[in-house]
Motif scaffolding. Structure first.
Motif, PDB file in Angstrom:
ATOM      1  N   SER A  49      10.855  37.429  -9.232  1.00 18.00           N
ATOM      2  CA  SER A  49      11.848  38.473  -8.931  1.00 18.00           C
ATOM      3  C   SER A  49      12.242  39.269 -10.151  1.00 18.00           C
ATOM      4  N   THR A  50      11.855  38.796 -11.320  1.00 16.45           N
ATOM      5  CA  THR A  50      12.222  39.499 -12.553  1.00 16.45           C
ATOM      6  C   THR A  50      10.963  39.805 -13.348  1.00 16.45           C
ATOM      7  N   ASP A  51      11.151  40.701 -14.334  1.00 16.88           N
ATOM      8  CA  ASP A  51      10.027  41.026 -15.217  1.00 16.88           C
ATOM      9  C   ASP A  51       9.573  39.784 -16.008  1.00 16.88           C
ATOM     10  N   GLU A  52      10.533  38.964 -16.364  1.00 16.52           N
ATOM     11  CA  GLU A  52      10.194  37.746 -17.115  1.00 16.52           C
ATOM     12  C   GLU A  52       9.318  36.817 -16.268  1.00 16.52           C
ATOM     13  N   ASP A  53       9.653  36.710 -15.014  1.00 13.44           N
ATOM     14  CA  ASP A  53       8.854  35.870 -14.125  1.00 13.44           C
ATOM     15  C   ASP A  53       7.444  36.443 -13.952  1.00 13.44           C
TER      16      ASP A  53
END
Length: 228
Positions: free
Chosen positions: A133-137
């Motif tokens: 759900s995030t850019d990090e993920d």
């Protein structure tokens, strides 16, 4: 001095015996008449048979006396026996057969070592995130995919055929290899143990089990021990 006397007795005895034998022989062969006609003086000396017999007896006494002196005074001969030479046994040099650098067990250990170094130098990234759900993920998932795409490519190019070929060599010798060939065909061989813990346990490590196959053959690639 005594030795010279003894030798003189021997020589005199031999001369007398020679004289007696010579004259008796001459008389026996019928030549005495010729001597009588040509040399009357010699014939008179030779024809004195009693004198000849006395001379023979004297010669025998002299010979016996000389033998007695030799036995009593002469030192017995020294007889020495040389000890036999102990034969030297030279054992043949054992033929030490050097193991070929391309022997099965050396190739097995080499590929197992190469795989161990390959995986140990490539730390497995963090597990991917389900439904990022995030850019990090999403970045984390990209790193994971990139890692395995590169690892799969290197494994397929440099290791897969080597590993499968070696495993099949053991199978042709009747040595059980279990699931190792199937594992080498279907996924990067040995990666699972490193991806789970980073420090593989031999009972769970495909590379370790491959290395253990090297102890089932000798330097001539012949199977060691029972087939089990």
């Amino acid at each position: 001095m005594e030795m010279l006397t003894t030798l003189f007795l021997f020589v005199a005895a031999i001369a007398i015996i020679f004289y007696a034998v010579l004259t008796e022989g001459t008389d026996w062969i019928g030549r005495a008449e010729i001597i009588e006609q040509r040399w009357p003086g010699l014939w008179g000396l030779m024809n004195n048979r009693p004198m000849r017999l006395i001379l023979i007896v004297v010669a025998l006494v002299m010979f016996g006396h000389g033998m007695q002196d030799l036995r009593g005074g002469a030192e017995p001969p020294t007889v020495s026996f040389k000890a036999p030479t102990v034969p030297t046994i030279i054992a043949p040099s054992p033929q030490i057969r050097r193991e070929s650098a391309n022997s099965l067990r050396r190739r097995t250990i080499k590929v197992a070592t190469d795989l161990f170094l390959f995986w140990s130098k490539r730390p497995v990234p963090q597990q991917p995130v389900q439904n990022p759900s995030t850019d990090e993920d999403r970045k984390r998932n990209v790193v994971w995919d990139t890692y395995w795409r590169e690892a799969n490519g290197i494994y397929a190019t440099e290791y897969k055929d080597r590993v499968i070929g070696i495993i099949r060599e053991y199978k042709t010798k009747g040595i059980p290899t279990g699931y190792l060939e199937q594992a080498a065909e279907n996924h990067p061989f040995g990666a699972w143990a490193f991806s789970v813990s980073g420090s593989p346990i031999c009972s769970q490590d495909e590379v370790c089990e491959l290395r253990e196959l090297a102890y089932r053959v000798d330097a001539s690639d012949q199977m060691i021990g029972p087939n089990f």
